[in-house]
Motif scaffolding. Structure first.
Motif, PDB file in Angstrom:
ATOM      1  N   THR A  25      87.546  32.122  28.392  1.00  0.00           N
ATOM      2  CA  THR A  25      86.235  32.845  28.351  1.00  0.00           C
ATOM      3  C   THR A  25      86.501  32.525  26.518  1.00  0.00           C
ATOM      4  OG1 THR A  25      87.852  34.876  27.750  1.00  0.00           O
ATOM      5  CG2 THR A  25      86.298  34.798  29.467  1.00  0.00           C
ATOM      6  N   ILE A  26      85.168  32.196  26.169  1.00  0.00           N
ATOM      7  CA  ILE A  26      84.953  32.569  24.251  1.00  0.00           C
ATOM      8  C   ILE A  26      83.857  33.208  23.703  1.00  0.00           C
ATOM      9  CG2 ILE A  26      83.360  30.385  24.671  1.00  0.00           C
ATOM     10  CD1 ILE A  26      84.488  28.884  22.199  1.00  0.00           C
ATOM     11  N   GLY A  27      84.532  33.536  22.776  1.00  0.00           N
ATOM     12  CA  GLY A  27      84.191  34.816  22.239  1.00  0.00           C
ATOM     13  C   GLY A  27      83.048  34.259  20.693  1.00  0.00           C
ATOM     14  N   GLN A  28      82.435  35.433  20.099  1.00  0.00           N
ATOM     15  CA  GLN A  28      81.016  34.696  19.319  1.00  0.00           C
ATOM     16  C   GLN A  28      82.019  34.661  18.200  1.00  0.00           C
ATOM     17  OE1 GLN A  28      77.703  34.808  19.848  1.00  0.00           O
ATOM     18  NE2 GLN A  28      77.540  33.275  17.683  1.00  0.00           N
ATOM     19  N   GLY A  29      81.843  33.618  18.062  1.00  0.00           N
ATOM     20  CA  GLY A  29      82.144  33.087  16.272  1.00  0.00           C
ATOM     21  C   GLY A  29      83.877  31.797  16.340  1.00  0.00           C
ATOM     22  N   GLU A  30      83.513  31.903  18.363  1.00  0.00           N
ATOM     23  CA  GLU A  30      85.560  31.830  18.062  1.00  0.00           C
ATOM     24  C   GLU A  30      85.345  30.185  18.107  1.00  0.00           C
ATOM     25  OE1 GLU A  30      88.868  32.566  21.110  1.00  0.00           O
ATOM     26  OE2 GLU A  30      87.024  33.243  21.770  1.00  0.00           O
ATOM     27  N   THR A  31      86.939  29.635  17.659  1.00  0.00           N
ATOM     28  CA  THR A  31      86.574  28.139  18.235  1.00  0.00           C
ATOM     29  C   THR A  31      87.954  27.675  18.790  1.00  0.00           C
ATOM     30  OG1 THR A  31      86.769  27.812  15.684  1.00  0.00           O
ATOM     31  CG2 THR A  31      87.369  25.701  16.933  1.00  0.00           C
ATOM     32  N   ILE A  32      87.828  27.160  20.265  1.00  0.00           N
ATOM     33  CA  ILE A  32      88.593  26.871  21.482  1.00  0.00           C
ATOM     34  C   ILE A  32      88.183  25.606  20.497  1.00  0.00           C
ATOM     35  CG2 ILE A  32      88.291  26.686  23.602  1.00  0.00           C
ATOM     36  CD1 ILE A  32      88.387  29.387  23.633  1.00  0.00           C
ATOM     37  N   PHE A  33      89.960  24.496  21.428  1.00  0.00           N
ATOM     38  CA  PHE A  33      90.116  23.444  21.802  1.00  0.00           C
ATOM     39  C   PHE A  33      90.358  22.985  22.962  1.00  0.00           C
ATOM     40  CE2 PHE A  33      90.291  23.357  16.806  1.00  0.00           C
ATOM     41  CZ  PHE A  33      89.794  22.450  16.086  1.00  0.00           C
ATOM     42  N   VAL A  34      89.772  22.375  23.595  1.00  0.00           N
ATOM     43  CA  VAL A  34      90.775  21.678  24.940  1.00  0.00           C
ATOM     44  C   VAL A  34      91.058  19.967  24.828  1.00  0.00           C
ATOM     45  CG1 VAL A  34      90.005  21.391  26.992  1.00  0.00           C
ATOM     46  CG2 VAL A  34      88.551  22.908  26.179  1.00  0.00           C
ATOM     47  N   THR A  35      92.053  20.024  24.808  1.00  0.00           N
ATOM     48  CA  THR A  35      93.048  18.928  25.050  1.00  0.00           C
ATOM     49  C   THR A  35      93.694  18.460  26.890  1.00  0.00           C
ATOM     50  OG1 THR A  35      94.719  17.884  23.322  1.00  0.00           O
ATOM     51  CG2 THR A  35      95.328  19.728  24.103  1.00  0.00           C
ATOM     52  N   GLY A  36      95.042  16.728  26.341  1.00  0.00           N
ATOM     53  CA  GLY A  36      95.238  16.941  27.524  1.00  0.00           C
ATOM     54  C   GLY A  36      94.411  15.250  27.481  1.00  0.00           C
ATOM     55  N   PRO A  37      95.749  14.498  28.127  1.00  0.00           N
ATOM     56  CA  PRO A  37      95.353  13.621  28.320  1.00  0.00           C
ATOM     57  C   PRO A  37      94.523  13.316  29.109  1.00  0.00           C
ATOM     58  CG  PRO A  37      97.096  13.963  30.608  1.00  0.00           C
ATOM     59  CD  PRO A  37      96.256  15.479  29.512  1.00  0.00           C
ATOM     60  N   ASN A  38      94.146  11.149  28.701  1.00  0.00           N
ATOM     61  CA  ASN A  38      92.713  11.083  29.479  1.00  0.00           C
ATOM     62  C   ASN A  38      92.862  11.313  30.974  1.00  0.00           C
ATOM     63  OD1 ASN A  38      91.869   9.961  27.657  1.00  0.00           O
ATOM     64  ND2 ASN A  38      93.457   7.873  27.978  1.00  0.00           N
ATOM     65  N   GLY A  39      91.812  11.581  31.846  1.00  0.00           N
ATOM     66  CA  GLY A  39      91.591  11.554  32.849  1.00  0.00           C
ATOM     67  C   GLY A  39      91.516  13.789  33.332  1.00  0.00           C
ATOM     68  N   ALA A  40      92.107  14.195  32.861  1.00  0.00           N
ATOM     69  CA  ALA A  40      92.239  15.752  32.745  1.00  0.00           C
ATOM     70  C   ALA A  40      91.392  15.837  33.768  1.00  0.00           C
ATOM     71  CB  ALA A  40      93.301  16.384  31.309  1.00  0.00           C
ATOM     72  N   GLY A  41      90.236  16.062  32.697  1.00  0.00           N
ATOM     73  CA  GLY A  41      88.662  16.693  33.453  1.00  0.00           C
ATOM     74  C   GLY A  41      88.261  17.580  31.821  1.00  0.00           C
ATOM     75  N   LYS A  42      88.715  17.170  30.865  1.00  0.00           N
ATOM     76  CA  LYS A  42      87.779  17.460  29.435  1.00  0.00           C
ATOM     77  C   LYS A  42      86.175  18.310  29.568  1.00  0.00           C
ATOM     78  CE  LYS A  42      90.602  15.482  26.741  1.00  0.00           C
ATOM     79  NZ  LYS A  42      91.033  14.568  28.476  1.00  0.00           N
ATOM     80  N   SER A  43      85.364  16.487  30.121  1.00  0.00           N
ATOM     81  CA  SER A  43      84.728  16.063  29.752  1.00  0.00           C
ATOM     82  C   SER A  43      83.864  16.507  30.694  1.00  0.00           C
ATOM     83  CB  SER A  43      84.522  14.544  29.617  1.00  0.00           C
ATOM     84  OG  SER A  43      84.660  13.469  28.056  1.00  0.00           O
ATOM     85  N   THR A  44      84.067  16.882  32.028  1.00  0.00           N
ATOM     86  CA  THR A  44      83.727  17.313  33.255  1.00  0.00           C
ATOM     87  C   THR A  44      83.380  18.277  32.717  1.00  0.00           C
ATOM     88  OG1 THR A  44      84.641  15.845  34.470  1.00  0.00           O
ATOM     89  CG2 THR A  44      84.124  17.742  35.614  1.00  0.00           C
ATOM     90  N   LEU A  45      84.709  19.720  32.333  1.00  0.00           N
ATOM     91  CA  LEU A  45      84.424  20.839  32.305  1.00  0.00           C
ATOM     92  C   LEU A  45      82.966  21.561  31.151  1.00  0.00           C
ATOM     93  CD1 LEU A  45      85.241  23.152  32.018  1.00  0.00           C
ATOM     94  CD2 LEU A  45      86.782  22.989  30.141  1.00  0.00           C
TER      95      LEU A  45
END
Length: 240
Positions: A25-45
């Motif tokens: 979950t992400i709250g209003q005004g929050e910053t979340i980073f999504v990291t991980g190696p290539n092919g981890a599913g980040k862009s698909t998310l």
């Protein structure tokens, strides 16, 4: 207040499972980073949240509404803007034409004019070249343009895929300075995909680490980066 809730979301491309039971979950005004190696599913998310791909399982809620399976236009109307990897400016259109495309679904002309003026205030370089073709801009300038274009949609949440890609360190610092300024001034929520965890360490906020289509670790970015647990999860080995 929770703005976005991703619940056990799975995405498949044919027989390949690109995202498996992702939840956060992400709250209003929050910053979340999504990291991980290539092919981890980040862009698909990000694509699943934006409606570019349809999950085969789970749910995604934006505010109090389920958006899983909705088309991108309907999700954008709720206040979600996405800056894709690779920037994708319309090179032959002017800078201002690119910006106005971001406001294409908005009917309030006064609000659009106010946001355009605000974008020019934040990005004076865009104002000074507003009649020039967007294709003449450098990579860093194009990144500023697509962030401004996303703002023109009047979002509550901006998702940005690899904002540092191909940019010099000084330009990356400028991009993040602007993003954090917008978050603080407008109460924007930021969901940022970055392959490197260094920017999360410098900026702070919460971080999700993905590997092989799964979220394998979540927590305060600076806390996670202090020990070896993040490296172990990133590379998939256990500590001894």
């Amino acid at each position: 207040m929770t703005l976005l809730a991703v619940q056990d979301v799975t995405v498949r491309y044919g027989r390949l499972t690109a995202l498996r039971n992702a939840s956060f979950t992400i709250g209003q005004g929050e910053t979340i980073f999504v990291t991980g190696p290539n092919g981890a599913g980040k862009s698909t998310l990000l694509k699943a949240i934006a409606g570019v791909v349809t999950p085969v399982g789970g749910d995604i809620r934006f505010g109090d509404r389920s958006i899983a399976g909705s088309v991108p236009e309907d999700i954008a109307r709720l206040g979600f803007s996405m800056v894709p990897e690779g920037r994708h400016v319309f090179a032959t259109l002017t800078i201002e034409e690119n910006l106005r495309l971001g406001a294409g679904m908005r009917a309030d002309k006064a609000a659009v004019a106010a946001d355009l003026a605000h974008c020019y205030q934040i990005f004076p370089m865009l104002r000074d070249r507003k009649e020039s073709p967007a294709g003449i801009l450098s990579g860093g300038q194009q990144q500023m343009l697509v962030i401004a274009r996303a703002l023109m949609a009047g979002p509550r949440l901006i998702a940005i895929d690899e904002p540092s890609l191909g940019l010099a360190p000084k330009i990356i610092d400028q991009v993040y300075e602007v993003l954090l300024q917008l978050r603080d001034e407008r109460g924007l929520t930021l969901l940022i995909v970055e392959q490197s965890s260094t920017r999360a360490l410098l900026t702070g906020g919460r971080m999700l680490l993905m590997r092989s289509g799964e979220i394998v670790m979540e927590g305060d970015a600076r806390e996670l980066l202090r020990g070896d647990a993040l490296k172990q999860a990133y590379f998939g080995y256990g500590g001894h």
